[in-house]
Design a protein around this motif. Structure first.
Motif, mmCIF file in Angstrom:
data_model
loop_
_atom_site.group_PDB
_atom_site.id
_atom_site.type_symbol
_atom_site.label_atom_id
_atom_site.label_comp_id
_atom_site.label_asym_id
_atom_site.label_seq_id
_atom_site.Cartn_x
_atom_site.Cartn_y
_atom_site.Cartn_z
ATOM 1 N N VAL A 135 0.936 -1.241 0.058
ATOM 2 C CA VAL A 135 0.034 0.070 0.145
ATOM 3 C C VAL A 135 0.764 1.358 -0.064
ATOM 4 C CG1 VAL A 135 -1.834 1.233 1.330
ATOM 5 C CG2 VAL A 135 -1.863 -1.130 1.025
ATOM 6 N N CYS A 136 1.948 1.323 0.884
ATOM 7 C CA CYS A 136 3.057 2.380 0.923
ATOM 8 C C CYS A 136 3.995 2.163 -0.166
ATOM 9 C CB CYS A 136 3.367 2.343 2.087
ATOM 10 S SG CYS A 136 3.975 4.172 2.696
ATOM 11 N N HIS A 137 3.778 1.592 -1.301
ATOM 12 C CA HIS A 137 4.707 1.053 -2.376
ATOM 13 C C HIS A 137 5.608 2.092 -2.715
ATOM 14 C CE1 HIS A 137 1.618 2.475 -4.981
ATOM 15 N NE2 HIS A 137 2.642 2.475 -5.946
ATOM 16 N N GLY A 138 5.066 3.601 -2.791
ATOM 17 C CA GLY A 138 6.119 4.769 -3.472
ATOM 18 C C GLY A 138 7.003 4.885 -2.651
ATOM 19 N N LYS A 139 7.041 4.831 -1.418
ATOM 20 C CA LYS A 139 8.090 4.792 -0.203
ATOM 21 C C LYS A 139 8.579 3.403 0.124
ATOM 22 C CE LYS A 139 7.814 9.091 -0.264
ATOM 23 N NZ LYS A 139 8.790 10.094 -0.933
ATOM 24 N N ARG A 140 8.311 2.454 -0.722
ATOM 25 C CA ARG A 140 8.591 1.135 -0.473
ATOM 26 C C ARG A 140 8.558 0.715 1.277
ATOM 27 N NH1 ARG A 140 14.715 0.719 -3.585
ATOM 28 N NH2 ARG A 140 13.791 1.191 -5.500
ATOM 29 N N GLY A 141 7.281 0.852 1.599
ATOM 30 C CA GLY A 141 7.011 0.773 3.006
ATOM 31 C C GLY A 141 7.754 1.461 4.086
ATOM 32 N N THR A 142 8.208 2.694 3.831
ATOM 33 C CA THR A 142 8.511 3.524 4.796
ATOM 34 C C THR A 142 7.943 4.578 5.087
ATOM 35 O OG1 THR A 142 10.458 4.094 3.414
ATOM 36 C CG2 THR A 142 11.012 1.942 4.689
ATOM 37 N N ILE A 143 8.160 5.591 6.060
ATOM 38 C CA ILE A 143 7.464 6.649 6.290
ATOM 39 C C ILE A 143 8.453 7.821 6.406
ATOM 40 C CG2 ILE A 143 6.063 8.064 7.740
ATOM 41 C CD1 ILE A 143 4.554 5.787 6.618
ATOM 42 N N HIS A 144 8.341 8.597 5.419
ATOM 43 C CA HIS A 144 9.341 9.748 5.149
ATOM 44 C C HIS A 144 8.837 11.322 5.458
ATOM 45 C CE1 HIS A 144 12.667 7.571 2.935
ATOM 46 N NE2 HIS A 144 11.606 6.731 2.835
ATOM 47 N N GLN A 145 8.975 11.510 6.616
ATOM 48 C CA GLN A 145 8.610 13.111 7.193
ATOM 49 C C GLN A 145 9.476 13.534 8.032
ATOM 50 O OE1 GLN A 145 6.431 15.119 5.883
ATOM 51 N NE2 GLN A 145 4.801 13.990 4.887
ATOM 52 N N ALA A 146 9.828 14.703 8.038
ATOM 53 C CA ALA A 146 10.881 15.374 8.756
ATOM 54 C C ALA A 146 10.378 15.925 10.057
ATOM 55 C CB ALA A 146 11.149 16.936 7.914
ATOM 56 N N TYR A 147 8.839 15.601 10.559
ATOM 57 C CA TYR A 147 8.179 15.992 11.661
ATOM 58 C C TYR A 147 7.418 14.881 12.243
ATOM 59 C CZ TYR A 147 4.719 17.516 8.480
ATOM 60 O OH TYR A 147 3.753 17.728 7.485
ATOM 61 N N ARG A 148 7.254 14.795 13.481
ATOM 62 C CA ARG A 148 6.681 13.824 13.954
ATOM 63 C C ARG A 148 4.855 13.917 13.789
ATOM 64 N NH1 ARG A 148 5.790 13.358 20.526
ATOM 65 N NH2 ARG A 148 4.398 14.892 20.115
ATOM 66 N N ASP A 149 4.584 14.857 13.680
ATOM 67 C CA ASP A 149 3.094 14.978 13.055
ATOM 68 C C ASP A 149 2.749 14.347 12.263
ATOM 69 O OD1 ASP A 149 2.564 16.010 15.725
ATOM 70 O OD2 ASP A 149 2.505 18.147 15.306
ATOM 71 N N MET A 151 4.594 12.280 10.434
ATOM 72 C CA MET A 151 4.579 10.667 10.353
ATOM 73 C C MET A 151 3.341 10.040 10.898
ATOM 74 S SD MET A 151 8.729 10.057 11.607
ATOM 75 C CE MET A 151 9.971 10.614 10.476
ATOM 76 N N GLU A 152 2.787 10.842 12.056
ATOM 77 C CA GLU A 152 1.601 10.087 12.608
ATOM 78 C C GLU A 152 0.493 10.297 11.733
ATOM 79 O OE1 GLU A 152 1.108 12.515 16.078
ATOM 80 O OE2 GLU A 152 2.755 11.277 17.342
ATOM 81 N N ASP A 153 0.409 11.268 10.973
ATOM 82 C CA ASP A 153 -0.648 11.311 9.802
ATOM 83 C C ASP A 153 -0.549 10.150 8.701
ATOM 84 O OD1 ASP A 153 -1.530 13.616 11.250
ATOM 85 O OD2 ASP A 153 -0.718 15.024 9.867
ATOM 86 N N GLN A 154 0.717 10.210 8.261
ATOM 87 C CA GLN A 154 0.987 9.149 7.244
ATOM 88 C C GLN A 154 0.673 7.635 7.931
ATOM 89 O OE1 GLN A 154 4.998 9.625 5.867
ATOM 90 N NE2 GLN A 154 3.982 10.247 3.863
ATOM 91 N N LEU A 155 1.071 7.250 9.220
ATOM 92 C CA LEU A 155 0.802 6.047 9.702
ATOM 93 C C LEU A 155 -0.766 5.879 10.092
ATOM 94 C CD1 LEU A 155 3.547 5.557 12.313
ATOM 95 C CD2 LEU A 155 3.333 4.502 10.280
ATOM 96 N N GLY A 156 -1.464 7.165 10.356
ATOM 97 C CA GLY A 156 -2.955 6.794 10.454
ATOM 98 C C GLY A 156 -3.454 6.603 9.379
ATOM 99 N N ALA A 157 -3.293 7.429 8.211
ATOM 100 C CA ALA A 157 -3.798 6.894 6.991
ATOM 101 C C ALA A 157 -3.524 5.526 6.549
ATOM 102 C CB ALA A 157 -3.224 8.142 5.811
ATOM 103 N N LEU A 158 -2.355 5.146 6.800
ATOM 104 C CA LEU A 158 -1.940 3.778 6.223
ATOM 105 C C LEU A 158 -2.812 2.667 7.003
ATOM 106 C CD1 LEU A 158 -0.362 1.741 4.779
ATOM 107 C CD2 LEU A 158 1.403 2.027 6.630
#
Length: 239
Positions: A135-149, A151-158
């Motif tokens: 599902v997160c294939h564009g980033k190869r299954g990893t989260i790339h954000q420079a700030y914690r919020d 990352m939390e938004d991306q993890l929540g959406a995932l």
């Protein structure tokens, strides 16, 4: 001619704590010397250290390990050993017992039920991780954000997408099983238990995910005919 050295009562009591050790017995059999402490210090955590010390001193006192449950030892024995090791909470030994039981069940050469259950659980977790990576294939299954919020938004959406996929697939699996049963096909319960809503070869994971409110579709779409030819990825179904 057989000779019995122990009475029935003595044989029954052998290898067990018949009663709580006296104070002199605690100081003699459950005293931890320098060699003992060196062996115990090799264990990585307090519950491992206390559990090891309990079994080691139990052998000195009754002549054998406690095979069924090391906590059959009187609690003052555990407290006496914990005090020598500087462990404030003797109850941590229960964690060592749980891990010991876990390992014994894993390596059980007779009954592999527990081992099979573990393998199934690991398979489910690995399948979920694979779905998340795809599902997160564009980033190869990893989260790339420079700030914690972020990352939390991306993890929540995932997590939301994963839950939606599992719910959607579960509904269609249930509908497919119901239809097959209605058509007279015999479906065993053990086969149903192996079905997983984490399989996603049928899903198109390309594009963007929209979370705008929409009116839910009434009912499920018709199930695909299993006898119909499958389309290849580059085949549009035209001659």
């Amino acid at each position: 001619m057989p000779v019995e050295f122990l009475t029935d009562e003595q044989a029954e009591a052998y290898g067990k704590f018949a009663e709580e050790p006296t104070r002199p017995e605690l100081e003699r059999f459950f005293f931890l010397g320098d060699v003992d402490r060196d062996l115990i210090a090799r264990r990585r955590s307090t519950h491992h250290q206390l559990g090891f010390a309990l079994q080691m001193c139990t052998v000195r006192y009754i002549g054998r390990f406690l095979p069924d449950n090391p906590l059959d030892a009187p609690w003052p024995v555990v407290e006496h050993l914990a005090a020598q090791l500087g462990i404030e909470d003797p109850s941590v030994v229960k964690r060592w017992i749980a891990k010991t039981e876990h390992l014994l069940r894993v390596v059980d050469p007779v009954d592999d039920t527990y081992r099979r259950q573990m393998n199934r659980q690991l398979t489910v977790q690995e399948s979920r991780h694979k779905l998340a990576r795809d599902v997160c294939h564009g980033k190869r299954g990893t989260i790339h954000q420079a700030y914690r919020d972020g990352m939390e938004d991306q993890l929540g959406a995932l997590g939301l997408v994963l839950n939606a996929i599992v719910l959607w697939t579960t509904k269609y699996i249930d509908a497919a099983v119901a239809q097959l049963q209605a058509e007279g096909h015999e479906i065993r319960e053990e086969d149903i238990a192996r079905l997983s809503p984490l399989k996603h070869r049928n899903l198109n994971l390309l594009g963007r995910y929209s979370f705008t409110p929409s009116t839910p579709r009434q009912g499920l779409r018709p199930l695909r005919d299993p006898d119909a030819p499958e389309l290849d990825e580059d085949d549009d179904g035209q001659e």
